[in-house]
Design a protein around this motif. Structure first.
Motif, PDB file in Angstrom:
ATOM      1  N   GLY A  11       3.349  36.193  45.939  1.00  0.00           N
ATOM      2  CA  GLY A  11       3.038  35.160  44.468  1.00  0.00           C
ATOM      3  C   GLY A  11       1.293  35.663  45.398  1.00  0.00           C
ATOM      4  N   ALA A  12       1.074  37.102  45.195  1.00  0.00           N
ATOM      5  CA  ALA A  12      -0.226  37.588  46.493  1.00  0.00           C
ATOM      6  C   ALA A  12      -1.397  38.047  44.993  1.00  0.00           C
ATOM      7  CB  ALA A  12       0.274  39.285  47.178  1.00  0.00           C
ATOM      8  N   THR A  13      -1.523  38.187  43.693  1.00  0.00           N
ATOM      9  CA  THR A  13      -1.776  38.136  43.105  1.00  0.00           C
ATOM     10  C   THR A  13      -2.657  37.099  42.450  1.00  0.00           C
ATOM     11  OG1 THR A  13      -0.443  38.701  41.384  1.00  0.00           O
ATOM     12  CG2 THR A  13      -1.424  40.063  42.407  1.00  0.00           C
ATOM     13  N   GLY A  14      -1.963  35.626  42.846  1.00  0.00           N
ATOM     14  CA  GLY A  14      -2.467  34.134  42.770  1.00  0.00           C
ATOM     15  C   GLY A  14      -4.073  34.206  43.151  1.00  0.00           C
ATOM     16  N   THR A  37       3.526  40.700  46.372  1.00  0.00           N
ATOM     17  CA  THR A  37       4.483  40.390  45.544  1.00  0.00           C
ATOM     18  C   THR A  37       3.985  40.094  44.059  1.00  0.00           C
ATOM     19  OG1 THR A  37       6.121  38.241  45.231  1.00  0.00           O
ATOM     20  CG2 THR A  37       6.680  39.912  47.139  1.00  0.00           C
ATOM     21  N   ASN A  39       4.468  39.244  39.445  1.00  0.00           N
ATOM     22  CA  ASN A  39       5.448  38.577  38.651  1.00  0.00           C
ATOM     23  C   ASN A  39       5.300  40.020  37.888  1.00  0.00           C
ATOM     24  OD1 ASN A  39       6.636  37.585  36.174  1.00  0.00           O
ATOM     25  ND2 ASN A  39       4.701  36.850  35.699  1.00  0.00           N
ATOM     26  N   SER A  41       1.299  41.785  37.461  1.00  0.00           N
ATOM     27  CA  SER A  41       0.401  41.837  37.388  1.00  0.00           C
ATOM     28  C   SER A  41       0.079  43.557  38.265  1.00  0.00           C
ATOM     29  CB  SER A  41      -0.767  40.912  37.981  1.00  0.00           C
ATOM     30  OG  SER A  41      -0.968  39.486  37.943  1.00  0.00           O
ATOM     31  N   LEU A  88      12.930  40.056  46.229  1.00  0.00           N
ATOM     32  CA  LEU A  88      11.605  39.122  46.655  1.00  0.00           C
ATOM     33  C   LEU A  88      12.235  38.479  47.529  1.00  0.00           C
ATOM     34  CD1 LEU A  88      10.428  37.087  43.042  1.00  0.00           C
ATOM     35  CD2 LEU A  88       9.313  38.892  44.596  1.00  0.00           C
ATOM     36  N   ILE A 104       3.589  31.434  45.253  1.00  0.00           N
ATOM     37  CA  ILE A 104       4.421  32.194  43.517  1.00  0.00           C
ATOM     38  C   ILE A 104       4.379  30.432  42.911  1.00  0.00           C
ATOM     39  CG2 ILE A 104       6.207  31.652  42.472  1.00  0.00           C
ATOM     40  CD1 ILE A 104       7.454  33.774  44.155  1.00  0.00           C
ATOM     41  N   VAL A 105       3.828  30.521  41.601  1.00  0.00           N
ATOM     42  CA  VAL A 105       3.539  29.384  40.879  1.00  0.00           C
ATOM     43  C   VAL A 105       5.077  28.572  39.936  1.00  0.00           C
ATOM     44  CG1 VAL A 105       3.216  30.219  38.664  1.00  0.00           C
ATOM     45  CG2 VAL A 105       2.061  27.678  39.481  1.00  0.00           C
ATOM     46  N   VAL A 211     -11.252  26.224  42.190  1.00  0.00           N
ATOM     47  CA  VAL A 211     -10.408  27.216  41.360  1.00  0.00           C
ATOM     48  C   VAL A 211      -8.892  27.201  41.792  1.00  0.00           C
ATOM     49  CG1 VAL A 211     -11.314  29.734  40.757  1.00  0.00           C
ATOM     50  CG2 VAL A 211     -12.863  27.807  41.615  1.00  0.00           C
ATOM     51  N   PRO A 214      -3.972  28.049  36.160  1.00  0.00           N
ATOM     52  CA  PRO A 214      -4.445  27.290  34.930  1.00  0.00           C
ATOM     53  C   PRO A 214      -2.476  26.995  35.165  1.00  0.00           C
ATOM     54  CG  PRO A 214      -2.879  29.734  34.627  1.00  0.00           C
ATOM     55  CD  PRO A 214      -3.504  29.990  36.220  1.00  0.00           C
TER      56      PRO A 214
END
Ligand code: NAD
Ligand code: MG
Length: 394
Positions: A11-14, A37, A39, A41, A88, A104-105, A211, A214
């Protein structure tokens, strides 16, 4: 462990992933990035690969992975691109990895976190849904795999920090009376029950102090986030539901507290910035510079506390109930909540429909013991069907 710890970020891009990279970038002598990693993006992951030069980049989505592979090839990068759920798991369990940030969410984070547990990694657990769905199985996997588990959720990280060094598996033996889990109360703390019916996604996405991605932001607005955290605390600290008290503290400066049998209450404080728990867990037992500024008490001025309103926010009550029920009930709660949050964000249901949909899924489910990963995944699947069926009827 290697001299320079090799880190996989799931979930690196979160939000958590990016803040983890921010802390790692401050300590190039201590950490290197093994795998990043996401999803789907590809573009964000491409920029991160250019900056952090991981050995692997993994996307869940095949076509996104193909696009990333082309971009990296054109840029002359050495990073190998993989895709899919087993990839993953591969970068979570790889023998050369020391630390896995599980960020990861949602339920999607369960399998790779489990792989890291079986492989005996240091796991930095942000993905609370893993513990909510399968806490017993996950804690067993951590123990049997020889993994170490450090909570990233700010509340649990705070509790971990103020627990005795030689903590046991029993709160009583550690001299602990109860855990005080603080909650901001979210953006609708002072909104009337009637006005809650009309709340829009845009209003709900506007969290007063943090912050975040979502899904967790909506969970914070319904107080389901605190409910999931109660279940998370139960598994991490072996605390019964009666030993966990939720305390609304709107300033979000006290991140949680532990009360001892002698009446002492120890708290961990700091600015609401996730880089503090991330740096704590990356460096543990050493303290690392995180980029978080000093707490300014004179600007904060005062601390407020109040009891949570479980009538106005039924999600918190539903989470306590499902913890008491046990078995697959928390997995059902979690899955129905994921469907409900996505439906609310897509404006298919109202804000106050979220708990209605979850309660209906729980009532209609046949709750089983959470004895295997398969039983948990099946409960998750059934709950999603029930939640979607509720939507079709309303
Ligand atoms: P986010 O939405 O910002 O990021 C989610 C990450 O997971 C992204 O990198 C995304 O690409 C990846 N992802 C999403 N679905 C995926 C799937 N099906 N398969 C593989 N990867 C997938 O979320 P976030 O706010 O960073 O939260 C991540 C986790 O950390 C959540 O479990 C959340 O509850 C927890 N957490 C977050 C915060 C916070 O401050 N953001 C605080 C405490 C706990
Ligand atoms: Mg939290």
């Amino acid at each position: 462990m290697h001299e320079v710890k090799r880190v996989t970020i799931l979930g690196a891009t979160g939000t958590i992933g990016k803040q983890t990279l921010d802390v790692i970038a401050r300590h190039p002598d201590k950490f290197s990035v093994f795998a990043l990693t996401a999803n789907a993006s590809a573009d964000v992951l491409f920029e991160q690969c250019r900056q952090y030069l991981p050995r692997y980049a993994v996307l869940l989505d095949e076509s996104a992975a193909e696009s990333l592979r082309q971009q990296l090839l054109a840029a002359g990068s050495q990073t190998q691109v993989l895709w899919g759920i087993s990839a993953l798991e591969f970068v979570s369990a790889h023998p050369e990895v020391d630390v896995v940030m599980a960020a990861i969410v949602g339920a999607a984070g369960l399998k790779p976190a489990m792989a890291a547990a079986h492989a005996g990694k240091r796991i930095l657990l942000a993905n609370k849904e893993t513990l909510v769905m399968s806490g017993g199985l996950f804690m067993n996997a951590v123990e049997q795999g020889g993994a170490s588990l450090l909570p990233i959720d700010s509340e649990h990280n705070a509790i971990f920090q103020v627990m005795p060094e030689a903590r046991t598996r029993h709160l009583g033996e550690s001299g602990i009376r109860r855990i005080l889990l603080t909650a901001s109360g979210g953006p609708f703390r002072n909104t009337s029950a009637m006005d809650l019916e009309k709340v829009t996604p845009r209003q709900a996405l506007n969290h007063p102090n943090w912050v975040m991605g979502p899904k967790i932001t909506i969970d914070s607005a319904t107080l389901m986030n605190k409910g999931l955290e109660v279940i998370e605390a139960h598994w991490l600290f072996n605390a019964g539901p009666e030993q966990i008290e939720v305390v609304v503290h709107p300033q979000s400066v006290i991140h949680s507290m532990v009360e001892y049998v002698d009446g002492s209450v120890l708290a961990q404080l700091g600015n609401p910035d996730m880089r503090t728990p991330i740096a704590f867990a990356l460096g543990y037992p050493e303290r690392l510079e995180s980029g978080v500024p000093s707490l300014d008490f004179f600007t904060i001025g005062k601390f407020d506390f109040e009891a949570p309103d479980m009538v106005k926010f039924p999600c918190l009550r539903l989470a306590f109930d499902s913890l008491r029920t046990g078995g697959t009930a928390p997995a059902i709660l979690n899955a129905a909540n994921e469907v409900a949050v996505a439906a609310f964000l897509n404006e298919r249901i109202g804000f106050t429909d979220i708990p209605r949909m979850i309660e209906s899924a729980l009532e209609q489910s046949d709750i089983q013991p959470a004895s295997s990963l398969d039983s948990v995944i099946e409960a998750d699947r059934q709950a999603r069907l029930l939640a979607n069926a509720w939507m079709d009827k309303h």
